[in-house]
Design a protein around this motif. Structure first.
Motif, PDB file in Angstrom:
ATOM      1  N   THR A  99      -2.638   1.485   1.818  1.00 17.80           N
ATOM      2  CA  THR A  99      -3.800   2.141   2.411  1.00 17.80           C
ATOM      3  C   THR A  99      -3.378   3.409   3.161  1.00 17.80           C
ATOM      4  O   THR A  99      -2.259   3.506   3.662  1.00 17.80           O
ATOM      5  N   THR A 117      -8.331   3.987   3.128  1.00 16.39           N
ATOM      6  CA  THR A 117      -8.757   4.449   1.807  1.00 16.39           C
ATOM      7  C   THR A 117      -7.522   4.661   0.930  1.00 16.39           C
ATOM      8  O   THR A 117      -6.401   4.325   1.336  1.00 16.39           O
ATOM      9  N   LYS A 157      -5.908   9.205  -5.327  1.00 14.93           N
ATOM     10  CA  LYS A 157      -7.139  10.004  -5.453  1.00 14.93           C
ATOM     11  C   LYS A 157      -6.939  11.139  -6.451  1.00 14.93           C
ATOM     12  O   LYS A 157      -7.829  11.415  -7.275  1.00 14.93           O
ATOM     13  N   THR A 180      -9.857  -0.856   2.317  1.00 10.33           N
ATOM     14  CA  THR A 180      -9.221  -0.030   1.279  1.00 10.33           C
ATOM     15  C   THR A 180      -9.816  -0.349  -0.085  1.00 10.33           C
ATOM     16  O   THR A 180     -10.079   0.548  -0.886  1.00 10.33           O
ATOM     17  N   SER A 216     -13.481   0.958  -0.128  1.00  6.33           N
ATOM     18  CA  SER A 216     -13.570   2.408  -0.285  1.00  6.33           C
ATOM     19  C   SER A 216     -13.147   2.868  -1.674  1.00  6.33           C
ATOM     20  O   SER A 216     -13.372   4.022  -2.045  1.00  6.33           O
ATOM     21  N   SER A 217     -12.545   1.963  -2.450  1.00  8.27           N
ATOM     22  CA  SER A 217     -12.153   2.287  -3.821  1.00  8.27           C
ATOM     23  C   SER A 217     -13.231   1.924  -4.839  1.00  8.27           C
ATOM     24  O   SER A 217     -13.199   2.410  -5.973  1.00  8.27           O
TER      25      SER A 217
END
Length: 200
Positions: free
Chosen positions: A79, A83, A89, A125, A128-129
């Motif tokens: 994490t 996130t 990302k 985490t 947020s994914s």
């Protein structure tokens, strides 16, 4: 055969250690073929050296164009403030063409993770994914409480209903414990059974 890619990003190696047990669990299910990949590093070697990061494992770098080859995915990463790390990302940001074609829609994915502390954001985490998976039409497969170690409060144990996890410690010195690795193996086996059912 159901092809499952285990894709990780790891700075200090904790996630890669957990991934070994994930792979062990996946391979325990008949008819499963496992592909092992890592996400490209975006930090310079100079920065990594200053961070005392160990060398990366000898694993192929995943490309967005590789993803359609698999029937299912297990993603593992640490994490960053609750996130995904920037490297993860950046990888998903490269999948726009796949998104436009909905090339990954209907494929299942599981997640596993690491944090420095017990309350470092393991569950958030994953949460947020989920938008990334949702936009691709990827089916998120939670682990549930499918392993007794998740009820064990006698020691520090990472992981939850969202997936396997490990607690690395503030300085990264703590390595995945035997119980955390057993949870990871159980998640791999559980996920493989779901993936084979969906593939059928």
């Amino acid at each position: 055969m159901v092809k499952i890619f285990v894709i990780t990003y790891s700075t200090y190696g904790h996630i890669n250690k957990v991934a070994e047990s994930i792979v062990e669990g996946l391979k325990a299910v008949a008819g499963v073929e496992v592909g092992r990949y890592q996400i490209a590093e975006t930090l310079s070697q100079e920065i990594l050296t200053k961070m005392h990061a160990p060398p990366k494992p000898d694993l192929p770098i995943i490309q967005a164009s590789d993803l359609p080859e698999a029937d299912a995915y297990m993603f593992g990463f640490p994490t960053r403030y609750g996130t995904t790390p920037a490297q993860v990302k950046a990888f998903f940001d490269s999948t726009g063409q796949l998104w436009a074609k909905q090339a990954l829609a209907g494929k299942p994915a599981g997640l596993f993770f690491s944090t420095a502390s017990q309350h470092g954001g393991q569950e958030v985490t994953v949460m947020s994914s989920l938008p990334i998976l949702a936009h691709h039409g990827i089916i998120y497969v939670p682990f549930g409480y499918a392993n007794a170690h998740l009820f064990d409060n006698s020691e520090v144990i990472g992981g939850s209903a969202w997936g396997a996890g490990t607690i690395a410690g503030g300085d990264g010195s703590r390595q995945p414990s035997p119980k955390e690795l057993e949870i990871a193996k159980a998640q791999g086996e559980s996920f493989a059974k779901v993936a084979t059912k969906l593939a059928a």
